[in-house]
Design a protein around this motif. Structure first.
Motif, PDB file in Angstrom:
ATOM      1  N   LEU A   5       0.833  -1.199   0.000  1.00 25.57           N
ATOM      2  CA  LEU A   5       0.000   0.000   0.000  1.00 25.57           C
ATOM      3  C   LEU A   5       0.872   1.256   0.000  1.00 25.57           C
ATOM      4  N   ALA A   6       0.368   2.297  -0.664  1.00 27.64           N
ATOM      5  CA  ALA A   6       1.080   3.570  -0.673  1.00 27.64           C
ATOM      6  C   ALA A   6       0.148   4.625  -0.101  1.00 27.64           C
ATOM      7  N   LYS A   7       0.735   5.761   0.286  1.00 29.91           N
ATOM      8  CA  LYS A   7      -0.092   6.800   0.920  1.00 29.91           C
ATOM      9  C   LYS A   7      -1.169   7.324  -0.023  1.00 29.91           C
ATOM     10  N   ARG A   8      -0.928   7.186  -1.342  1.00 28.59           N
ATOM     11  CA  ARG A   8      -1.943   7.711  -2.259  1.00 28.59           C
ATOM     12  C   ARG A   8      -3.121   6.744  -2.418  1.00 28.59           C
ATOM     13  N   ASP A   9      -3.021   5.538  -1.805  1.00 31.60           N
ATOM     14  CA  ASP A   9      -4.135   4.582  -1.861  1.00 31.60           C
ATOM     15  C   ASP A   9      -5.237   5.004  -0.900  1.00 31.60           C
ATOM     16  N   ASP A  10      -5.954   6.074  -1.267  1.00 34.13           N
ATOM     17  CA  ASP A  10      -6.952   6.596  -0.336  1.00 34.13           C
ATOM     18  C   ASP A  10      -8.025   5.570   0.009  1.00 34.13           C
ATOM     19  N   ALA A  11      -8.273   4.637  -0.929  1.00 31.30           N
ATOM     20  CA  ALA A  11      -9.307   3.631  -0.690  1.00 31.30           C
ATOM     21  C   ALA A  11      -8.951   2.758   0.514  1.00 31.30           C
ATOM     22  N   ARG A  12      -7.659   2.676   0.839  1.00 32.86           N
ATOM     23  CA  ARG A  12      -7.228   1.860   1.987  1.00 32.86           C
ATOM     24  C   ARG A  12      -6.979   2.710   3.220  1.00 32.86           C
ATOM     25  N   ALA A  13      -7.309   3.996   3.152  1.00 30.61           N
ATOM     26  CA  ALA A  13      -7.036   4.881   4.286  1.00 30.61           C
ATOM     27  C   ALA A  13      -7.912   4.498   5.478  1.00 30.61           C
ATOM     28  N   ILE A  14      -7.351   4.616   6.659  1.00 31.53           N
ATOM     29  CA  ILE A  14      -8.116   4.308   7.876  1.00 31.53           C
ATOM     30  C   ILE A  14      -9.372   5.184   7.902  1.00 31.53           C
ATOM     31  N   ALA A  15      -9.204   6.468   7.537  1.00 31.40           N
ATOM     32  CA  ALA A  15     -10.336   7.401   7.569  1.00 31.40           C
ATOM     33  C   ALA A  15     -11.443   6.952   6.618  1.00 31.40           C
ATOM     34  N   HIS A  16     -11.058   6.351   5.529  1.00 28.50           N
ATOM     35  CA  HIS A  16     -12.041   5.883   4.546  1.00 28.50           C
ATOM     36  C   HIS A  16     -12.883   4.744   5.152  1.00 28.50           C
ATOM     37  N   TYR A  17     -12.197   3.767   5.761  1.00 25.63           N
ATOM     38  CA  TYR A  17     -12.939   2.652   6.377  1.00 25.63           C
ATOM     39  C   TYR A  17     -13.848   3.167   7.492  1.00 25.63           C
ATOM     40  N   ARG A  18     -13.322   4.133   8.233  1.00 26.24           N
ATOM     41  CA  ARG A  18     -14.106   4.689   9.342  1.00 26.24           C
ATOM     42  C   ARG A  18     -15.382   5.341   8.807  1.00 26.24           C
ATOM     43  N   SER A  19     -15.215   6.101   7.700  1.00 25.09           N
ATOM     44  CA  SER A  19     -16.389   6.800   7.153  1.00 25.09           C
ATOM     45  C   SER A  19     -17.407   5.803   6.609  1.00 25.09           C
ATOM     46  N   GLU A  20     -16.945   4.608   6.306  1.00 27.86           N
ATOM     47  CA  GLU A  20     -17.877   3.587   5.803  1.00 27.86           C
ATOM     48  C   GLU A  20     -18.488   2.760   6.927  1.00 27.86           C
ATOM     49  N   GLY A  21     -18.162   3.145   8.189  1.00 28.26           N
ATOM     50  CA  GLY A  21     -18.799   2.483   9.330  1.00 28.26           C
ATOM     51  C   GLY A  21     -18.001   1.335   9.929  1.00 28.26           C
ATOM     52  N   ALA A  22     -16.729   1.131   9.482  1.00 27.62           N
ATOM     53  CA  ALA A  22     -15.919   0.055  10.082  1.00 27.62           C
ATOM     54  C   ALA A  22     -15.597   0.407  11.536  1.00 27.62           C
ATOM     55  N   THR A  23     -15.359  -0.602  12.351  1.00 26.81           N
ATOM     56  CA  THR A  23     -14.963  -0.372  13.744  1.00 26.81           C
ATOM     57  C   THR A  23     -13.461  -0.673  13.861  1.00 26.81           C
ATOM     58  N   PRO A  24     -12.845  -0.206  14.949  1.00 28.65           N
ATOM     59  CA  PRO A  24     -11.432  -0.535  15.145  1.00 28.65           C
ATOM     60  C   PRO A  24     -11.210  -2.055  15.160  1.00 28.65           C
ATOM     61  N   ARG A  25     -12.187  -2.785  15.654  1.00 30.15           N
ATOM     62  CA  ARG A  25     -12.064  -4.246  15.666  1.00 30.15           C
ATOM     63  C   ARG A  25     -12.022  -4.803  14.226  1.00 30.15           C
ATOM     64  N   ASP A  26     -12.811  -4.189  13.333  1.00 29.70           N
ATOM     65  CA  ASP A  26     -12.787  -4.606  11.916  1.00 29.70           C
ATOM     66  C   ASP A  26     -11.390  -4.374  11.332  1.00 29.70           C
ATOM     67  N   ILE A  27     -10.808  -3.244  11.687  1.00 31.70           N
ATOM     68  CA  ILE A  27      -9.467  -2.925  11.146  1.00 31.70           C
ATOM     69  C   ILE A  27      -8.468  -3.969  11.648  1.00 31.70           C
ATOM     70  N   ARG A  28      -8.524  -4.303  12.911  1.00 29.25           N
ATOM     71  CA  ARG A  28      -7.628  -5.325  13.460  1.00 29.25           C
ATOM     72  C   ARG A  28      -7.791  -6.643  12.695  1.00 29.25           C
ATOM     73  N   ARG A  29      -9.038  -6.980  12.408  1.00 33.53           N
ATOM     74  CA  ARG A  29      -9.301  -8.240  11.701  1.00 33.53           C
ATOM     75  C   ARG A  29      -8.728  -8.159  10.277  1.00 33.53           C
ATOM     76  N   MET A  30      -8.929  -7.008   9.628  1.00 38.72           N
ATOM     77  CA  MET A  30      -8.448  -6.855   8.246  1.00 38.72           C
ATOM     78  C   MET A  30      -6.932  -7.002   8.140  1.00 38.72           C
ATOM     79  N   VAL A  31      -6.219  -6.568   9.176  1.00 40.34           N
ATOM     80  CA  VAL A  31      -4.746  -6.666   9.085  1.00 40.34           C
ATOM     81  C   VAL A  31      -4.225  -7.946   9.735  1.00 40.34           C
ATOM     82  N   GLY A  32      -5.133  -8.769  10.194  1.00 41.27           N
ATOM     83  CA  GLY A  32      -4.737 -10.068  10.729  1.00 41.27           C
ATOM     84  C   GLY A  32      -4.262 -10.036  12.168  1.00 41.27           C
ATOM     85  N   LEU A  33      -4.823  -9.105  12.949  1.00 38.50           N
ATOM     86  CA  LEU A  33      -4.426  -9.072  14.367  1.00 38.50           C
ATOM     87  C   LEU A  33      -5.580  -9.533  15.244  1.00 38.50           C
TER      88      LEU A  33
END
Ligand code: GLU
Length: 281
Positions: free
Chosen positions: A253-281
């Motif tokens: 991923l690169a910084k210009r990949d806005d689609a993968r930005a944390i803020a983007h997932y947040r605006s789509e209603g993801a939770t911090p737990r979803d982010i942890r799951r997405m990165v395999g933690l």
């Protein structure tokens, strides 16, 4: 030995899933070791860093559930520490000023006797055009480079480091430094600020960082950092290079990949737990 680690983003874009993984992993490892977790803002590249991106770093990390010690070290507030380290290396006779532009370097490399241009961790390996110059002749328009041969030859033993992560520690040999790394820039000519390599090493030393947790894409930079720590008489932390988070095509991923930005997932209603799951933690 206590455990102190840091997350050190540069505010040059939005944090993406790869940053979330790195920050969460460092935070979790610090919690597990009952150690310290610091945040450092690496904003020496004044042309690319913005206050808005910096503000968003605090917001994203807070949303992810991270807490860190304050005050946060901002590298733009710490330039005199880098200048002191530069003077220390300069006085050891290991630095020289360099006025070459990227174009000058490319032209020197394409001279018929040069052979195929070699790439190191920072791009083309410097051909040495300004190597004859002396540290004391540094002007405002010069970059500063480390004379790699002299630096290595000033040591009685080559540095060693441990990597507790995925990436085997790179074997640090004279040949690696001289031929695969070369005369790296320690202060830039465009912004006249310390380069990433120097500022990271000075700050990790001053902040008592015992464990550096970073992506495996930085493993070649780690070799340079370990060398600088040795030259400056700083302790060598443990390194933990972690896997990279990649997109669906396997590209990192690169910084210009806005689609993968944390803020983007947040605006789509993801939770911090979803982010942890997405990165395999
Ligand atoms: N500031 C750098 C980055 O955002 C590096 C962090 C580090 O040194 O671990 O990639």
């Amino acid at each position: 030995m206590g455990f102190t680690t840091r997350f050190a983003p540069s505010p040059t874009g939005q944090l993406h899933l790869g940053h979330a993984f790195s920050a969460l992993l460092a935070f979790d490892m610090a919690q597990e070791a009952q150690g310290r977790f610091l945040l450092r803002i690496e904003d020496t590249d004044t042309a690319r860093c913005t206050p808005a991106f910096e503000a968003q770093i605090y917001e994203d990390l807070t949303w992810l559930g991270l807490t860190w010690e304050t005050p946060v070290l901002r590298q733009s507030d710490n330039t005199s520490a880098y200048e002191t380290a530069l003077t220390q290396l300069g006085d050891m006779g290991l630095l020289y000023p360099c006025s070459c532009t990227r174009g000058d370097i490319r032209r020197a490399m394409s001279a018929p006797q040069e052979g195929a241009p070699m790439h190191g961790p920072d791009g083309l390996i410097y051909p040495g055009t300004c190597r004859h110059r002396v540290w004391g002749d540094r002007t405002d328009t010069d970059a500063v480079r480390l004379n790699m041969k002299k630096a290595i030859d000033s040591l009685t033993t080559l540095p060693l480091y441990t990597d507790t992560g995925l990436h085997p520690a790179i074997r640090l040999t004279r040949d690696h430094f001289v031929n695969a790394v070369g005369d790296v820039v320690l202060a830039r000519r465009d912004t006249k600020t310390a380069s990433y390599h120097l500022s990271v090493v000075v700050d990790d030393g001053a902040q008592g960082i015992t464990h550096v947790i970073r992506g495996e894409d930085l493993a070649t930079a780690t070799a340079i950092h370990v060398l600088l720590q040795t030259l400056l008489g700083l302790p060598i932390p443990m390194y933990h290079h972690h896997r990279l988070i990649r997109d669906d095509h396997g590209k990192r991923l690169a910084k210009r990949d806005d689609a993968r930005a944390i803020a983007h997932y947040r605006s789509e209603g993801a939770t911090p737990r979803d982010i942890r799951r997405m990165v395999g933690l």
